[in-house]
Scaffold this active site. Structure first.
Site, PDB file in Angstrom:
ATOM      1  CG  ASP A  81      -1.910   1.106   1.265  1.00 21.05           C
ATOM      2  OD1 ASP A  81      -2.362   1.513   0.180  1.00 21.05           O
ATOM      3  OD2 ASP A  81      -2.264   1.557   2.369  1.00 21.05           O
ATOM      4  N   GLY A 180      -7.259   9.075   7.108  1.00 23.29           N
ATOM      5  CA  GLY A 180      -7.088   9.386   8.514  1.00 23.29           C
ATOM      6  C   GLY A 180      -8.352   9.415   9.342  1.00 23.29           C
ATOM      7  CG  HIS A 210      -6.485   4.622  -1.560  1.00 23.00           C
ATOM      8  ND1 HIS A 210      -5.153   4.630  -1.212  1.00 23.00           N
ATOM      9  CD2 HIS A 210      -6.591   3.690  -2.543  1.00 23.00           C
ATOM     10  CE1 HIS A 210      -4.493   3.757  -1.940  1.00 23.00           C
ATOM     11  NE2 HIS A 210      -5.343   3.179  -2.773  1.00 23.00           N
ATOM     12  CB  SER A 213     -11.801   4.114   8.010  1.00 25.82           C
ATOM     13  OG  SER A 213     -10.829   3.090   7.963  1.00 25.82           O
ATOM     14  NE  ARG A 260      -3.341   2.952  11.313  1.00 21.44           N
ATOM     15  CZ  ARG A 260      -2.208   3.565  10.985  1.00 21.44           C
ATOM     16  NH1 ARG A 260      -1.755   4.545  11.746  1.00 21.44           N
ATOM     17  NH2 ARG A 260      -1.535   3.207   9.913  1.00 21.44           N
ATOM     18  NE  ARG A 281       0.658 -13.841  28.242  1.00 18.94           N
ATOM     19  CZ  ARG A 281       1.253 -14.761  29.002  1.00 18.94           C
ATOM     20  NH1 ARG A 281       1.664 -15.899  28.453  1.00 18.94           N
ATOM     21  NH2 ARG A 281       1.429 -14.556  30.294  1.00 18.94           N
TER      22      ARG A 281
END
Length: 322
Positions: A81, A180, A210, A213, A260, A281
C-alpha cells in the site's frame, strides 16, 4: 492461499468489493484472518511502507505465511500500500506480493505516468499487478498529508488517458474520500457521479477507493471516555455506500483507520478497567476477537461475505485456463 490480485478483481467486478485491510502486528493478522473465515470472504492484506519498517518486513511476511498455514481455507492477496518506486521494486523482486501500489499522485500527470509505467514494466515481468493513483485525497496517512484545499477529484478523461499510457492494472481514484481519523467535517462524501463517469470511460477496469474507513462515532466516544482525546464529530465513509460503489466498478476498498480505532478502544478500556494488570496478552486476546467481529461486519457491507467457496473455485478455473 495467496492468489493474484487480478484474479480476485475479475471475480468481484460489478458484484462486490474486496476489503483491503492494513496490518502491522500479529494481533491484527490473526483477527483479520479469523474475521474473513467467519464471514467466508476473500480479502486483500495490505502492508504499507511504514508497516514494513515497524519491525522488519521479514517478520510481517513470516507471520502472514504462518496465518496461511493456520487458516488454509483463506483466499487472499498480499498488496503493498502506498509504495514509492524503490519500495515497489523491492516488493516485486521479493516474489511475495500479489500486487504493489505506486503512489506518484503528487507529481504532475506526465511524471506520474512515467513513474507508474516503469513500475508496471518491472512488475508485469514478474507476474505482479500494479495499482496507481490519480487525483489527491485529503487527510493524513503515515507520511502522506494533503490539506482539503489541495485535494482534487480524479478527472474521468485523464483517468482513461492515464491507464492507457501507464498500463496499470487498477486505479485508485480521488472521489471524495479522505485519509485518517479526521475525515469529513462538513457535507463531503463519495461523489457517485464521478465514479460512474470514470467507469463509463474505463468499462470493466478495476477501481480502488482509498480512505474508506467509517470512523464509527461510538468507537471515538468510547476511546475518549477511556482517556483519549480524539476529535469528535469527524465523519468517515458511510459503510452503506460500499456496495453501491462496488456496483460501479470499485473492486477494492481500503480500510485502515477503523482498525486502529478498535485497537485503541480495546486497549484503553481494558487497562482502565484493570489498572493492576500488565499482561499484554489480556487485551491482545480481546482485540483479536473484537477485530475479527469488525472485519466480518465490514465484509458483509462490502458484499464479499459468503463468496469464499465461489472465489476459490474461480481461482482454480483460472489456473487451469492458464
Amino acid at each position: 492461499m495467496i492468489v493474484p490480485t487480478r484474479t480476485l478483481f475479475e471475480h468481484a467486478y460489478g458484484k462486490y468489493a474486496l476489503g483491503a485491510y492494513n496490518i502491522n502486528n500479529l494481533e491484527q493478522i490473526m483477527g483479520l484472518f479469523r474475521g474473513c473465515i467467519d464471514s467466508k470472504a476473500p480479502f486483500i492484506i495490505q502492508l504499507s511502507k511504514g508497516a514494513r519498517s515497524y519491525t522488519d518486513k521479514r517478520m510481517l511476511e513470516a507471520m502472514i505465511r504462518a496465518a496461511e498455514d493456520i487458516f488454509p481455507e483463506a483466499v487472499f492477496a498480499v498488496h503493498l500500500d502506498h509504495g514509492d518506486e524503490k519500495t515497489c521494486y523491492e516488493c516485486i523482486e521479493s516474489g511475495f506480493y500479489s500486487s504493489v501500489m505506486i503512489d506518484a499522485s503528487h507529481d504532475p500527470f506526465e511524471e506520474n505516468v512515467a513513474i507508474t509505467k516503469r513500475v508496471v514494466d518491472a512488475a508485469h515481468a514478474r507476474g505482479v499487478s500494479v495499482e496507481a493513483e490519480l487525483g489527491m485525497l485529503g487527510g493524513v496517512e503515515e507520511d502522506i498529508a494533503v490539506d482539503e484545499a489541495n485535494a482534487c477529484l480524479t478527472d474521468p478523461d485523464e483517468a482513461k488517458l492515464f491507464v492507457e499510457q501507464s498500463g496499470c492494472d487498477s486505479l485508485a481514484c480521488a472521489i471524495g474520500t479522505s485519509h485518517g481519523a479526521y475525515k469529513f467535517s462538513g457535507g463531503q462524501g463519495i461523489h457517485f457521479g464521478r465514479v460512474e463517469a470514470i467507469q463509463q470511460r474505463l468499462p470493466g477496469f478495476p477501481l480502488v477507493m482509498h480512505g474508506s474507513s467509517s470512523v464509527p462515532q461510538d468507537e471515538v466516544a468510547r476511546i475518549n471516555a477511556a482517556g483519549g482525546k480524539l476529535k469528535e464529530g469527524a465523519k468517515g465513509v458511510d459503510p452503506g455506500h460500499y456496495l453501491p460503489a462496488a456496483k460501479l466498478g470499485v473492486c477494492k476498498v481500503n480500510i485502515d483507520t477503523d482498525g486502529r480505532l478498535v485497537w485503541s478502544r480495546v486497549h484503553r478500556e481494558y487497562f482502565q478497567q484493570k489498572p493492576e494488570d500488565f499482561d499484554l496478552r489480556g487485551p491482545g486476546k480481546l482485540f483479536m476477537a473484537e477485530y475479527a467481529t469488525f472485519i466480518a461486519s465490514r465484509n458483509e457491507l462490502l458484499g464479499s461475505a459468503g463468496n469464499l467457496d465461489a472465489v476459490r473455485e474461480f481461482v482454480q478455473q483460472s489456473k487451469q485456463a492458464a
